[in-house]
Structures are given as C-alpha cells and as structure tokens.
Write a protein that holds these residues in place. Structure first.
Motif, PDB file in Angstrom:
ATOM      1  N   SER A 110       0.837  -1.215   0.000  1.00 28.23           N
ATOM      2  CA  SER A 110       0.000   0.000   0.000  1.00 28.23           C
ATOM      3  C   SER A 110       0.866   1.256   0.000  1.00 28.23           C
ATOM      4  CB  SER A 110      -0.926  -0.001   1.224  1.00 28.23           C
ATOM      5  OG  SER A 110      -1.825  -1.088   1.185  1.00 28.23           O
ATOM      6  N   SER A 114       1.120   4.171  -3.027  1.00 31.88           N
ATOM      7  CA  SER A 114       1.031   5.618  -2.841  1.00 31.88           C
ATOM      8  C   SER A 114       2.266   6.322  -3.394  1.00 31.88           C
ATOM      9  CB  SER A 114       0.862   5.925  -1.347  1.00 31.88           C
ATOM     10  OG  SER A 114       0.695   7.305  -1.128  1.00 31.88           O
ATOM     11  N   ALA A 205       0.496   6.917   9.133  1.00 29.08           N
ATOM     12  CA  ALA A 205      -0.610   7.302   8.254  1.00 29.08           C
ATOM     13  C   ALA A 205      -0.479   8.762   7.837  1.00 29.08           C
ATOM     14  CB  ALA A 205      -1.937   7.060   8.950  1.00 29.08           C
ATOM     15  N   THR A 209       0.775   9.115   3.939  1.00 28.51           N
ATOM     16  CA  THR A 209      -0.339   9.632   3.138  1.00 28.51           C
ATOM     17  C   THR A 209      -0.291  11.148   3.031  1.00 28.51           C
ATOM     18  OG1 THR A 209      -1.690   7.774   3.922  1.00 28.51           O
ATOM     19  CG2 THR A 209      -2.840   9.598   2.863  1.00 28.51           C
ATOM     20  N   ASP A 212       2.676  12.228   0.749  1.00 23.66           N
ATOM     21  CA  ASP A 212       2.408  11.856  -0.643  1.00 23.66           C
ATOM     22  C   ASP A 212       1.340  12.757  -1.255  1.00 23.66           C
ATOM     23  OD1 ASP A 212       4.270   9.918  -0.387  1.00 23.66           O
ATOM     24  OD2 ASP A 212       2.883   8.214  -0.378  1.00 23.66           O
ATOM     25  N   LEU A 213       0.264  13.010  -0.515  1.00 25.96           N
ATOM     26  CA  LEU A 213      -0.792  13.885  -1.031  1.00 25.96           C
ATOM     27  C   LEU A 213      -0.278  15.310  -1.227  1.00 25.96           C
ATOM     28  CD1 LEU A 213      -3.960  12.711   0.947  1.00 25.96           C
ATOM     29  CD2 LEU A 213      -3.596  12.594  -1.519  1.00 25.96           C
ATOM     30  N   TYR A 254      -7.357   7.367  -3.394  1.00 30.27           N
ATOM     31  CA  TYR A 254      -7.343   8.135  -2.158  1.00 30.27           C
ATOM     32  C   TYR A 254      -8.733   8.392  -1.588  1.00 30.27           C
ATOM     33  CZ  TYR A 254      -2.339   9.012  -2.495  1.00 30.27           C
ATOM     34  OH  TYR A 254      -0.974   8.865  -2.532  1.00 30.27           O
ATOM     35  N   GLY A 257      -9.940   5.195   0.075  1.00 27.69           N
ATOM     36  CA  GLY A 257      -9.145   4.965   1.274  1.00 27.69           C
ATOM     37  C   GLY A 257      -9.498   5.922   2.383  1.00 27.69           C
ATOM     38  N   LEU A 258      -9.663   7.205   2.050  1.00 25.42           N
ATOM     39  CA  LEU A 258     -10.024   8.213   3.050  1.00 25.42           C
ATOM     40  C   LEU A 258     -11.401   7.941   3.630  1.00 25.42           C
ATOM     41  CD1 LEU A 258      -9.207  10.865   4.437  1.00 25.42           C
ATOM     42  CD2 LEU A 258     -10.282  12.095   2.544  1.00 25.42           C
ATOM     43  N   THR A 261     -11.209   4.920   5.957  1.00 25.31           N
ATOM     44  CA  THR A 261     -10.526   5.250   7.206  1.00 25.31           C
ATOM     45  C   THR A 261     -11.401   6.093   8.118  1.00 25.31           C
ATOM     46  OG1 THR A 261      -8.385   5.178   6.079  1.00 25.31           O
ATOM     47  CG2 THR A 261      -8.475   6.341   8.187  1.00 25.31           C
TER      48      THR A 261
END
Length: 312
Positions: A110, A114, A205, A209, A212-213, A254, A257-258, A261
C-alpha cells in the motif's frame, strides 16, 4: 489467572470471523468479490504483458504504469484469497506469523502504491512543465532506481508494525472481526500496552499519506499554473488530457481509502459489516478500475492492446 488469560505470542492462533452478522451471505458475497479480483488481475497482467512485449512502450510513463499494476496485483492478493477461504471453506484460523506477514505485506505494498502515484504525478509535471528536459530527467535507469528506492522505503517504514505487534502478549479471546489481519484490530486483542503501536500507526498514516498527497498536490498545482499560461486552446486541452488518467486513478485510490478510514475511526454508529465491506472495496475497486482507466485514456496503450488482441 494471569497465566490462563495471557498466551505467549509465539503460540498464538487467531480466528478471522469474516463479516460478522452476514455469515449466511458469505457465499453470495464471495461471488462479486472473486469476480472483481479476477477482473483486476487480468487487467493488470495484460498491461504488464503488453508493455513488456512492445518495445515502443518501454518509456518512463509506462514503466511507472507497470509499477502501479504490480502494486494493484499485490494489495488485493494479500487480502482476497484469505477472505475467499473463509467464505468458501470456513477456514478461519491463522497463526500469529501468518497474521504478521499479512499485515507487513499489505501495508508495504500500500505504501509502494502511494509512492508510485507520487512518481507518476512528478512524471506528468516534467512532461508538461519542462518537456524539453523530459528525456534527460526521466530515463529508464532512473525509473528502475526509483522503484528500488520505493521498495526500500516501504520495507523500512512498515517493518516496525509487525515487530511491535510480535512483542505483545495476547488475551485468550483472539477473535478478529474482519476478513484479514488489520493492524489495529490485532493490537486491540493484546492484554499489554499498545500505546506505541497506536502512535506509530497514526504517525505513519499522516507521514506517508500526508506527505504523498502534499507532493501530488504540489505537482498538479505547478501543472495547472503552467497550463493556464498556454495560449493555444488545443495545446491547453492536450496538456490536460495527459493528466486525466492519473487524476482518475488517484481519486479512486485516495477517496475510497479516506472514506474507509474515516468511517472506521469516526463512524461508531455504522454497522461493523459496513466497515469491513468498505475496507474490501478499497482494495478491490482501484485494482479493477485502474487498467480500464489507463486503457481508455491512454491512446498509445489502447492502440497497442487493440493491435495485440487483433493479432491473436
């Protein structure tokens, strides 16, 4: 009493419950689950095969697409086969070693997924903002080196997760209400202090994340700035079209996934089976859609796939 309630980590065996509350529907749920999984595998293996066969596709953009396809194969493969064993054969037992291996492999791939999305955003930035230097900045050798760096980064970042879990004592009740070993779900079964596990998981996390974002947003911010400077409407449209496929892939990855989560952490009123189904969809939907998106939006790849299928 303490000796009865605590079990050494080495001898622990866990039980995966599948989807609690929907046990009677496990067989029916397995049908779309397996179909989505097989569709995703076929699509991604087709991309790998065509890019590998066609010399004209041995370019940085398509090498990155192959990396994405590999992660799209790896993520669901670490989850779906185990879930199908539960649904079809009621095979629920999993050893601590098997559980830790699943956690490591799932989270490692994962993280790689990303990171590949970040690399693809950078590829589009170089192609649009500094096209004259594209072939010198992004060579096949550098893409291969980038892939190695992504792998090493993922291993180093994720390896502490199973190592931290392996040091914990586990209570007698080792039922995991899920189709796979999820890090926090396993940590909750421990009778020891899981503060370090929870903090490291949360930090990872945000770091992985979040960073990367941020890099993806920065790349597309610079791309948008460069596109707005283009006076030609045709060139303007062409520049945007080169990013469409990546934007669609990024959104499917994303957003799902968001959403998964957030519902897991803050949706206490949502039924547990909804959380589990959403988690499985998060692993399956991008894997199934990404080859379709790139097949439709990338003309060169679409033409090569079409030519190869016609020859066959």
């Amino acid at each position: 009493m303490a000796a009865f309630n605590l079990t050494p980590s080495e001898s622990s065996t866990f039980t995966l419950m599948g989807i609690p509350g929907l046990e009677d529907a496990h067989t029916w749920i397995s049908i779309p689950l397996s179909m989505c999984y097989i569709t995703g595998l076929l699509g991604n293996f087709l991309i790998l095969f065509v890019v590998g066969k066609e010399q004209t596709l041995h370019k940085p953009m398509y090498l990155l697409l192959c990396m994405l396809a590999l992660t799209d194969i790896g993520v669901p493969t670490s989850v779906v086969p185990r879930a199908l064993f539960i649904f079809w054969f009621n095979f629920r037992a999993i050893t601590l070693g098997g559980c830790l291996s699943q956690i490591f492999f799932l989270h490692m791939v994962s993280v790689m997924h990303s990171a590949v999305l970040v690399a693809m955003a950078f590829d589009r930035y170089v192609a649009i903002c500094i096209p004259l230097r594209y072939t010198t900045i992004l060579t096949n050798a550098r893409i291969a080196m980038l892939g190695l760096v992504v792998l090493i980064k993922a291993v180093l970042f994720i390896l502490p997760l199973p190592l931290l879990l392996s040091r914990l004592p586990f209570c007698a009740n080792r039922l995991i209400p899920h189709t796979f070993c999820e890090h926090i779900a396993v940590a909750k079964l421990s009778c020891g202090d899981t503060t370090v596990n929870r903090v490291y998981s949360l930090v990872m996390a945000f770091v992985v994340t979040g960073l990367d974002l941020t890099l993806i947003a920065l790349s597309y911010g610079l791309i948008l700035k460069a596109v707005l400077r283009i006076s030609s409407r045709k060139a303007h449209q062409k520049a945007l079209n080169t990013c469409t496929a990546h934007i669609c892939v990024m959104l499917t990855s994303y957003i799902l996934g968001l959403f998964s989560t957030l519902t897991h952490r803050f949706g206490q009123g949502i039924a547990p089976h909804v959380h589990i189904i959403l988690a499985n969809l998060y692993f399956l939907v991008p894997t199934m859609l990404n080859p379709i998106i790139y097949g439709v939006k990338t003309k060169e790849l679409r033409d090569k796939v079409g030519q190869y299928m016609c020859r066959r």
